[in-house]
Design a protein around this motif. Sequence first.
Motif, PDB file in Angstrom:
ATOM      1  N   SER A  88       0.830  -1.211   0.000  1.00 23.97           N
ATOM      2  CA  SER A  88       0.000   0.000   0.000  1.00 23.97           C
ATOM      3  C   SER A  88       0.861   1.257   0.000  1.00 23.97           C
ATOM      4  O   SER A  88       0.436   2.297  -0.498  1.00 23.97           O
ATOM      5  CB  SER A  88      -0.952   0.009   1.191  1.00 23.97           C
ATOM      6  OG  SER A  88      -0.272   0.333   2.383  1.00 23.97           O
ATOM      7  N   PRO A  92      -0.200   1.214  -4.187  1.00 24.28           N
ATOM      8  CA  PRO A  92      -1.465   0.522  -3.920  1.00 24.28           C
ATOM      9  C   PRO A  92      -2.191   0.060  -5.177  1.00 24.28           C
ATOM     10  O   PRO A  92      -2.999  -0.863  -5.121  1.00 24.28           O
ATOM     11  CB  PRO A  92      -2.276   1.558  -3.143  1.00 24.28           C
ATOM     12  CG  PRO A  92      -1.656   2.870  -3.461  1.00 24.28           C
ATOM     13  CD  PRO A  92      -0.206   2.601  -3.752  1.00 24.28           C
ATOM     14  N   CYS A 116      -7.439  -3.171   6.467  1.00 28.00           N
ATOM     15  CA  CYS A 116      -7.289  -2.178   5.399  1.00 28.00           C
ATOM     16  C   CYS A 116      -7.531  -0.765   5.928  1.00 28.00           C
ATOM     17  O   CYS A 116      -6.803   0.174   5.571  1.00 28.00           O
ATOM     18  CB  CYS A 116      -8.237  -2.488   4.241  1.00 28.00           C
ATOM     19  SG  CYS A 116      -7.818  -3.995   3.350  1.00 28.00           S
TER      20      CYS A 116
END
Length: 142
Positions: A88, A92, A116
Amino acid sequence: MARIKESTNGKSPYKKIMGNNPMIHDKWNSLEAEFYSHPTLGAELLEQVRRVSAWGQECEYWMSFGGPPDELHQEKRIKAAMSLAKQSIENPHKITDKDFELLNKLFNEEELSTLCSFIAFISGANKFGIIVGLSKRDLEKS
């Protein structure tokens, strides 16, 4: 040295700067507490994700807490969470459905959603620290 003066709200240089807006400060703290009280992700997983984010984004302030991430961690869930956090930060857009196939084997939907969200939250915490110019020196003077 921080670019914004510290308020009287908060216990750390980071929180005191954020404390210039008490509503944001309080809600940020509540969200942080919610993440760290998650019943199944666990403190070690969250800490390793935090370290991956701090070191990957080169946030001097947050890097000074706890050292670098444990790149040789053996626990599958922690390794997978660390990998997702690293991806990420790096790009990402390169996170794939195949990446999520493995994650879905290790985490249920609620855990994955929380993970997340935590990665995005902690990434924002690092960005805030970088933007306002917090450093290890700010910790030393407090």
